[in-house]
Design a protein around this motif. Structure first.
Motif, PDB file in Angstrom:
ATOM      1  N   ARG A  56       0.826  -1.206   0.000  1.00  0.00           N
ATOM      2  CA  ARG A  56       0.000   0.000   0.000  1.00  0.00           C
ATOM      3  C   ARG A  56       0.861   1.258   0.000  1.00  0.00           C
ATOM      4  NH1 ARG A  56      -2.382  -0.612   4.667  1.00  0.00           N
ATOM      5  NH2 ARG A  56      -1.095   0.918   5.767  1.00  0.00           N
ATOM      6  N   VAL A  57       1.938   1.257   0.785  1.00  0.00           N
ATOM      7  CA  VAL A  57       2.821   2.423   0.851  1.00  0.00           C
ATOM      8  C   VAL A  57       3.553   2.622  -0.467  1.00  0.00           C
ATOM      9  CG1 VAL A  57       4.897   3.343   1.953  1.00  0.00           C
ATOM     10  CG2 VAL A  57       3.074   2.370   3.351  1.00  0.00           C
ATOM     11  N   VAL A  58       4.041   1.535  -1.058  1.00  0.00           N
ATOM     12  CA  VAL A  58       4.751   1.658  -2.336  1.00  0.00           C
ATOM     13  C   VAL A  58       3.804   2.150  -3.425  1.00  0.00           C
ATOM     14  CG1 VAL A  58       6.003   0.395  -4.127  1.00  0.00           C
ATOM     15  CG2 VAL A  58       6.494  -0.055  -1.710  1.00  0.00           C
ATOM     16  N   ASP A  59       2.574   1.676  -3.435  1.00  0.00           N
ATOM     17  CA  ASP A  59       1.588   2.181  -4.402  1.00  0.00           C
ATOM     18  C   ASP A  59       1.409   3.689  -4.233  1.00  0.00           C
ATOM     19  OD1 ASP A  59       1.123  -0.281  -5.560  1.00  0.00           O
ATOM     20  OD2 ASP A  59      -0.698  -0.701  -4.394  1.00  0.00           O
ATOM     21  N   TRP A  60       1.313   4.132  -2.979  1.00  0.00           N
ATOM     22  CA  TRP A  60       1.140   5.563  -2.728  1.00  0.00           C
ATOM     23  C   TRP A  60       2.359   6.360  -3.196  1.00  0.00           C
ATOM     24  CZ3 TRP A  60       4.055   8.733   0.528  1.00  0.00           C
ATOM     25  CH2 TRP A  60       3.584  10.046   0.638  1.00  0.00           C
ATOM     26  N   ILE A  61       3.556   5.847  -2.911  1.00  0.00           N
ATOM     27  CA  ILE A  61       4.786   6.533  -3.344  1.00  0.00           C
ATOM     28  C   ILE A  61       4.817   6.653  -4.858  1.00  0.00           C
ATOM     29  CG2 ILE A  61       7.307   6.339  -3.467  1.00  0.00           C
ATOM     30  CD1 ILE A  61       7.211   5.032  -0.683  1.00  0.00           C
ATOM     31  N   ASP A  62       4.438   5.576  -5.546  1.00  0.00           N
ATOM     32  CA  ASP A  62       4.447   5.596  -7.014  1.00  0.00           C
ATOM     33  C   ASP A  62       3.439   6.611  -7.548  1.00  0.00           C
ATOM     34  OD1 ASP A  62       5.182   4.913  -9.581  1.00  0.00           O
ATOM     35  OD2 ASP A  62       4.059   3.033  -9.615  1.00  0.00           O
ATOM     36  N   GLU A  63       2.261   6.645  -6.936  1.00  0.00           N
ATOM     37  CA  GLU A  63       1.242   7.606  -7.378  1.00  0.00           C
ATOM     38  C   GLU A  63       1.665   9.038  -7.090  1.00  0.00           C
ATOM     39  OE1 GLU A  63      -2.350   6.503  -5.433  1.00  0.00           O
ATOM     40  OE2 GLU A  63      -2.487   4.546  -6.434  1.00  0.00           O
ATOM     41  N   ALA A  64       2.311   9.252  -5.948  1.00  0.00           N
ATOM     42  CA  ALA A  64       2.664  10.614  -5.525  1.00  0.00           C
ATOM     43  C   ALA A  64       3.881  11.153  -6.264  1.00  0.00           C
ATOM     44  CB  ALA A  64       2.914  10.636  -4.020  1.00  0.00           C
ATOM     45  N   PHE A  65       4.864  10.294  -6.566  1.00  0.00           N
ATOM     46  CA  PHE A  65       6.138  10.782  -7.084  1.00  0.00           C
ATOM     47  C   PHE A  65       6.504  10.204  -8.447  1.00  0.00           C
ATOM     48  CE2 PHE A  65       6.332  10.775  -2.426  1.00  0.00           C
ATOM     49  CZ  PHE A  65       6.463  12.134  -2.205  1.00  0.00           C
ATOM     50  N   GLY A  66       5.868   9.121  -8.860  1.00  0.00           N
ATOM     51  CA  GLY A  66       6.195   8.509 -10.142  1.00  0.00           C
ATOM     52  C   GLY A  66       7.564   7.848 -10.104  1.00  0.00           C
ATOM     53  N   LEU A  67       7.599   6.551  -9.891  1.00  0.00           N
ATOM     54  CA  LEU A  67       8.873   5.851  -9.690  1.00  0.00           C
ATOM     55  C   LEU A  67       9.583   5.497 -10.999  1.00  0.00           C
ATOM     56  CD1 LEU A  67       7.834   3.504  -6.736  1.00  0.00           C
ATOM     57  CD2 LEU A  67       9.516   5.353  -6.653  1.00  0.00           C
ATOM     58  N   LYS A  68       8.877   5.366 -12.078  1.00  0.00           N
ATOM     59  CA  LYS A  68       9.481   4.912 -13.324  1.00  0.00           C
ATOM     60  C   LYS A  68      10.594   5.866 -13.773  1.00  0.00           C
ATOM     61  CE  LYS A  68       8.434   3.310 -17.988  1.00  0.00           C
ATOM     62  NZ  LYS A  68       7.362   3.066 -19.001  1.00  0.00           N
ATOM     63  N   GLY A  69      11.792   5.313 -13.928  1.00  0.00           N
ATOM     64  CA  GLY A  69      12.934   6.083 -14.397  1.00  0.00           C
ATOM     65  C   GLY A  69      13.576   6.971 -13.348  1.00  0.00           C
ATOM     66  N   ARG A  70      13.062   6.963 -12.121  1.00  0.00           N
ATOM     67  CA  ARG A  70      13.601   7.828 -11.069  1.00  0.00           C
ATOM     68  C   ARG A  70      14.759   7.146 -10.336  1.00  0.00           C
ATOM     69  NH1 ARG A  70      10.827  12.412  -9.445  1.00  0.00           N
ATOM     70  NH2 ARG A  70       9.232  12.938 -10.987  1.00  0.00           N
ATOM     71  N   ALA A  71      15.756   7.958  -9.968  1.00  0.00           N
ATOM     72  CA  ALA A  71      16.863   7.480  -9.140  1.00  0.00           C
ATOM     73  C   ALA A  71      16.401   7.494  -7.687  1.00  0.00           C
ATOM     74  CB  ALA A  71      18.089   8.360  -9.320  1.00  0.00           C
ATOM     75  N   VAL A  72      16.390   6.317  -7.057  1.00  0.00           N
ATOM     76  CA  VAL A  72      15.876   6.168  -5.701  1.00  0.00           C
ATOM     77  C   VAL A  72      16.926   5.480  -4.841  1.00  0.00           C
ATOM     78  CG1 VAL A  72      14.078   5.181  -4.244  1.00  0.00           C
ATOM     79  CG2 VAL A  72      13.503   5.983  -6.542  1.00  0.00           C
ATOM     80  N   CYS A  73      17.229   6.067  -3.686  1.00  0.00           N
ATOM     81  CA  CYS A  73      18.124   5.440  -2.718  1.00  0.00           C
ATOM     82  C   CYS A  73      17.310   5.058  -1.492  1.00  0.00           C
ATOM     83  CB  CYS A  73      19.264   6.381  -2.327  1.00  0.00           C
ATOM     84  SG  CYS A  73      20.419   5.661  -1.145  1.00  0.00           S
ATOM     85  N   ASP A  74      17.284   3.769  -1.184  1.00  0.00           N
ATOM     86  CA  ASP A  74      16.590   3.280   0.003  1.00  0.00           C
ATOM     87  C   ASP A  74      17.647   2.978   1.057  1.00  0.00           C
ATOM     88  OD1 ASP A  74      14.648   2.380   1.726  1.00  0.00           O
ATOM     89  OD2 ASP A  74      14.496   0.384   0.817  1.00  0.00           O
ATOM     90  N   ILE A  75      17.776   3.854   2.049  1.00  0.00           N
ATOM     91  CA  ILE A  75      18.796   3.664   3.082  1.00  0.00           C
ATOM     92  C   ILE A  75      18.193   2.859   4.235  1.00  0.00           C
ATOM     93  CG2 ILE A  75      20.242   5.613   2.448  1.00  0.00           C
ATOM     94  CD1 ILE A  75      18.915   7.333   4.463  1.00  0.00           C
ATOM     95  N   GLY A  76      18.984   1.900   4.717  1.00  0.00           N
ATOM     96  CA  GLY A  76      18.440   0.922   5.655  1.00  0.00           C
ATOM     97  C   GLY A  76      17.464   0.001   4.951  1.00  0.00           C
ATOM     98  N   CYS A  77      17.848  -0.457   3.753  1.00  0.00           N
ATOM     99  CA  CYS A  77      16.924  -1.202   2.886  1.00  0.00           C
ATOM    100  C   CYS A  77      16.622  -2.602   3.385  1.00  0.00           C
ATOM    101  CB  CYS A  77      17.468  -1.269   1.466  1.00  0.00           C
ATOM    102  SG  CYS A  77      18.968  -2.282   1.291  1.00  0.00           S
ATOM    103  N   GLY A  78      17.454  -3.147   4.305  1.00  0.00           N
ATOM    104  CA  GLY A  78      17.219  -4.501   4.785  1.00  0.00           C
ATOM    105  C   GLY A  78      17.180  -5.497   3.640  1.00  0.00           C
ATOM    106  N   PRO A  79      16.244  -6.443   3.673  1.00  0.00           N
ATOM    107  CA  PRO A  79      16.174  -7.454   2.615  1.00  0.00           C
ATOM    108  C   PRO A  79      15.450  -6.993   1.358  1.00  0.00           C
ATOM    109  CG  PRO A  79      14.576  -7.951   4.319  1.00  0.00           C
ATOM    110  CD  PRO A  79      15.346  -6.754   4.806  1.00  0.00           C
TER     111      PRO A  79
END
Length: 278
Positions: A56-79
């Motif tokens: 649900r959170v990832v869907d919201w992030i994609d809708e809010a910011f548009g993930l396709k082609g974006r440079a994203v750094c997930d710090i503390g990414c775990g598994p």
């Protein structure tokens, strides 16, 4: 024999943010395996939220910011529970974490596309972050265990790693959640079903409140045959005014708040923050 003085010393309240032991959780071979199991479990939210909440959170992030082609750094990414879902939506992801074991799992389960994933072992308080990022995420309240100095160090690093107008997205424990913290002490043999060691041990779990700072401490003292050691788990609980002040001091602008990170999207114990680089 344990003496009164031993217990008196153990029960003394540590100085606020006097020890930082996060690396023990992620680098110890036995504990890191247990942490990975808890991350992946759908029966507990001790290390990660269940898959339904993450989706649900990832869907919201994609809708809010548009993930396709974006440079994203997930710090503390775990598994890679969030990072690999960013990849599925076309993001170009850098995942950084303390734990070799968790990173190995993330890499093994990275999807083939349409985005891409690079996972690296790093201490985000000390190691450089990849530059020119459109979005940097720090999810599941990972800012809360850090001291004020550590928080400012990380916020400065994140700001400098973002592209102009780039966004930092993270969540924290709320000051409302601090109201439910209760002080106490528990002594138990093999506490948490052998989480702390593959060998027999006793563990003392103490919870302390620091009311003025709205911070809690869960201190675990592990007593094995031949050694004693401690783990300090600090949790700062924020008001929106406090986190806004820290972000503005670091140089962020356009600070907004959001809910919905938890299993119950209306749970007030955490809230999310969106902050932009100038």
């Amino acid at each position: 024999m344990i003496t009164f003085n031993d217990l008196h010393t153990l029960s003394e309240r540590p100085e606020l943010f006097s020890a930082y032991t996060a690396e023990t959780l992620w680098a110890d071979p036995h504990i890191s395996q247990k942490m990975l199991e808890i991350h992946l479990s759908q029966d507990t939210s001790l290390a990660s939220r269940p898959a339904k909440a993450i989706e649900r959170v990832v869907d919201w992030i994609d809708e809010a910011f548009g993930l396709k082609g974006r440079a994203v750094c997930d710090i503390g990414c775990g598994p890679g529970l969030y990072a690999n879902k960013f990849v599925e939506r076309g993001a170009l992801v850098h995942g950084l974490d303390f734990s070799t074991r968790s990173l190995h799992y993330a890499q093994e389960h990275a999807p083939s596309g349409p985005g891409s994933a690079t996972f690296a072992l790093a201490n985000y308080l000390e190691d450089p972050l990849p530059p020119q990022q459109d979005l940097i995420t720090l999810i599941y309240c990972d800012l809360c265990p850090l001291s004020p100095d550590q928080r400012q160090t990380l916020l400065t690093k994140v700001l400098h790693a973002l592209s102009p107008g780039g966004v930092f997205l993270f969540d924290v424990y709320s000051d409302q959640a601090f109201k439910s913290v209760r002080e106490g002490m528990v002594l138990e043999r093999n506490l948490m079903d052998g989480f702390w060691s593959k060998d027999d041990y006793f563990a003392i779990h103490q919870t302390f409140r620091y009311d003025e700072d709205k911070t809690s401490l869960d201190r675990f003292t592990i007593v094995e045959n031949g050694r004693n050691w401690d783990v300090f788990n600090w949790l700062k609980h924020f008001s929106k005014e406090e986190i806004t002040r820290e972000l503005e001091e670091a140089g962020f602008i356009n600070i907004l708040f959001t809910e919905g990170f938890d299993i119950d999207p209306n749970d007030p114990s955490t809230f999310g923050i969106v902050a932009s680089a100038p």
